[in-house]
Design a protein around this motif. Structure first.
Motif, PDB file in Angstrom:
ATOM      1  N   ALA A  61      -3.827  -2.671  -0.331  1.00 48.32           N
ATOM      2  CA  ALA A  61      -2.535  -2.092  -0.238  1.00 48.32           C
ATOM      3  C   ALA A  61      -1.946  -0.990  -1.514  1.00 48.32           C
ATOM      4  CB  ALA A  61      -1.579  -3.508  -0.418  1.00 48.32           C
ATOM      5  N   ASP A 105       2.019   8.108   5.547  1.00 45.83           N
ATOM      6  CA  ASP A 105       1.184   6.888   5.454  1.00 45.83           C
ATOM      7  C   ASP A 105      -0.076   7.402   6.166  1.00 45.83           C
ATOM      8  OD1 ASP A 105       0.683   4.349   4.628  1.00 45.83           O
ATOM      9  OD2 ASP A 105       0.851   4.134   7.104  1.00 45.83           O
ATOM     10  N   GLN A 141      -0.838 -12.246   8.152  1.00 38.58           N
ATOM     11  CA  GLN A 141      -1.797 -11.174   8.092  1.00 38.58           C
ATOM     12  C   GLN A 141      -3.000 -11.455   6.741  1.00 38.58           C
ATOM     13  OE1 GLN A 141      -2.028  -8.284   9.665  1.00 38.58           O
ATOM     14  NE2 GLN A 141      -0.465  -8.452  11.044  1.00 38.58           N
ATOM     15  N   THR A 162       3.717  -2.353  12.387  1.00 45.36           N
ATOM     16  CA  THR A 162       2.809  -3.215  11.941  1.00 45.36           C
ATOM     17  C   THR A 162       3.262  -4.091  10.566  1.00 45.36           C
ATOM     18  OG1 THR A 162       1.011  -2.068  12.965  1.00 45.36           O
ATOM     19  CG2 THR A 162       0.281  -3.574  11.337  1.00 45.36           C
ATOM     20  N   PRO A 163       3.085  -5.139  10.381  1.00 40.13           N
ATOM     21  CA  PRO A 163       3.872  -5.851   9.003  1.00 40.13           C
ATOM     22  C   PRO A 163       2.922  -5.707   7.883  1.00 40.13           C
ATOM     23  CG  PRO A 163       2.991  -7.511  10.721  1.00 40.13           C
ATOM     24  CD  PRO A 163       2.858  -6.334  11.606  1.00 40.13           C
ATOM     25  N   SER A 164       3.176  -6.025   6.850  1.00 39.73           N
ATOM     26  CA  SER A 164       2.359  -5.795   5.492  1.00 39.73           C
ATOM     27  C   SER A 164       1.174  -6.829   5.877  1.00 39.73           C
ATOM     28  CB  SER A 164       3.243  -6.097   4.439  1.00 39.73           C
ATOM     29  OG  SER A 164       2.384  -6.222   3.239  1.00 39.73           O
ATOM     30  N   ARG A 165       0.235  -6.275   5.169  1.00 35.36           N
ATOM     31  CA  ARG A 165      -1.212  -7.166   5.090  1.00 35.36           C
ATOM     32  C   ARG A 165      -0.946  -8.348   3.978  1.00 35.36           C
ATOM     33  NH1 ARG A 165      -5.269  -2.964   3.145  1.00 35.36           N
ATOM     34  NH2 ARG A 165      -3.667  -1.366   3.818  1.00 35.36           N
ATOM     35  N   LYS A 166       0.161  -8.448   3.267  1.00 38.77           N
ATOM     36  CA  LYS A 166       0.502  -9.526   2.282  1.00 38.77           C
ATOM     37  C   LYS A 166       1.268 -10.606   2.966  1.00 38.77           C
ATOM     38  CE  LYS A 166       1.444  -6.427  -0.688  1.00 38.77           C
ATOM     39  NZ  LYS A 166       1.498  -5.418  -1.926  1.00 38.77           N
ATOM     40  N   ASP A 179      -2.695  -0.755  13.479  1.00 37.65           N
ATOM     41  CA  ASP A 179      -2.520  -0.440  12.149  1.00 37.65           C
ATOM     42  C   ASP A 179      -1.710   0.906  11.906  1.00 37.65           C
ATOM     43  OD1 ASP A 179      -2.811  -1.169   9.303  1.00 37.65           O
ATOM     44  OD2 ASP A 179      -3.870   0.838   8.963  1.00 37.65           O
ATOM     45  N   ARG A 193      -3.737   2.123  -0.645  1.00 35.79           N
ATOM     46  CA  ARG A 193      -3.025   2.969   0.397  1.00 35.79           C
ATOM     47  C   ARG A 193      -1.628   3.473  -0.151  1.00 35.79           C
ATOM     48  NH1 ARG A 193      -2.509   0.955   6.661  1.00 35.79           N
ATOM     49  NH2 ARG A 193      -1.184   2.398   7.438  1.00 35.79           N
ATOM     50  N   GLY A 194      -0.896   2.554  -0.885  1.00 34.34           N
ATOM     51  CA  GLY A 194       0.357   2.980  -1.057  1.00 34.34           C
ATOM     52  C   GLY A 194       0.570   4.331  -2.053  1.00 34.34           C
ATOM     53  N   THR A 219      -7.511  -7.106   0.129  1.00 28.98           N
ATOM     54  CA  THR A 219      -6.102  -7.052   0.756  1.00 28.98           C
ATOM     55  C   THR A 219      -5.148  -6.566  -0.401  1.00 28.98           C
ATOM     56  OG1 THR A 219      -6.548  -9.086   1.822  1.00 28.98           O
ATOM     57  CG2 THR A 219      -4.062  -8.474   1.257  1.00 28.98           C
TER      58      THR A 219
END
Length: 153
Positions: free
Chosen positions: A117, A130, A76, A68-72, A63, A120-121, A113
């Motif tokens: 996001a 980040d 994911q 690592t791709p977006s959790r959305k 992570d 965290r953003g 999710t």
């Protein structure tokens, strides 16, 4: 109470997909709650503990990687929903409410999710990078997972 705990563990899955099933597998394995008579009794096995713990550790490491791709993204997001469903169902299986727990876990995973996001953003913007935000999210996910797994009974 089990529905709220199932939502909570679903939120954990939305934050860190593999932390949620690892926590409930450990909870069942250590006897914090009994699922031995349910269809999800395999979650209390040493195999489930080992597999989900390794996956959770790998996820905590990967992570932090910029690739690592977006959790959305669908893959994911789907993994988080599946982990939330399994984890919520496992918690609710203590009272035979597998389907209700599954649905509550899915709801929690969606909340976790998108909420994770956004949080965290926001933190990443405040810190200017980040990594500190990711580490805070890791800590929150682990703390909530422990809370959910130990509160079942």
């Amino acid at each position: 109470m089990l529905i709220l705990l199932s939502i909570l563990i679903g939120i954990v899955a939305g934050l860190r997909a593999m932390t949620a099933p690892a926590a409930v597998a450990w909870g069942a394995y250590l006897g914090w709650f009994d699922i031995s008579q349910s269809s999800l009794s395999f979650m209390g096995s040493i195999w489930a503990v080992a597999i989900f713990t390794v996956l959770a550790i790998i996820e905590l490491i990967t992570d932090q990687l910029p690739s690592t791709p977006s959790r959305k993204v669908p893959m994911q997001f789907g993994a988080r929903i599946a982990a939330g469903a399994l984890s919520g169902a496992t918690i609710a299986a203590t009272e035979g409410m597998v389907v209700v727990g599954l649905l509550a876990g899915v709801v929690g995973a969606v909340i976790g999710t998108f909420g994770g996001a956004a949080g965290r953003g926001y933190l990443a913007n405040r810190f200017g990078r980040d990594l500190p935000a990711a580490l805070i999210e890791d800590a929150v996910a682990i703390a909530l997972a422990l809370l959910a797994a130990t509160a079942v009974s």
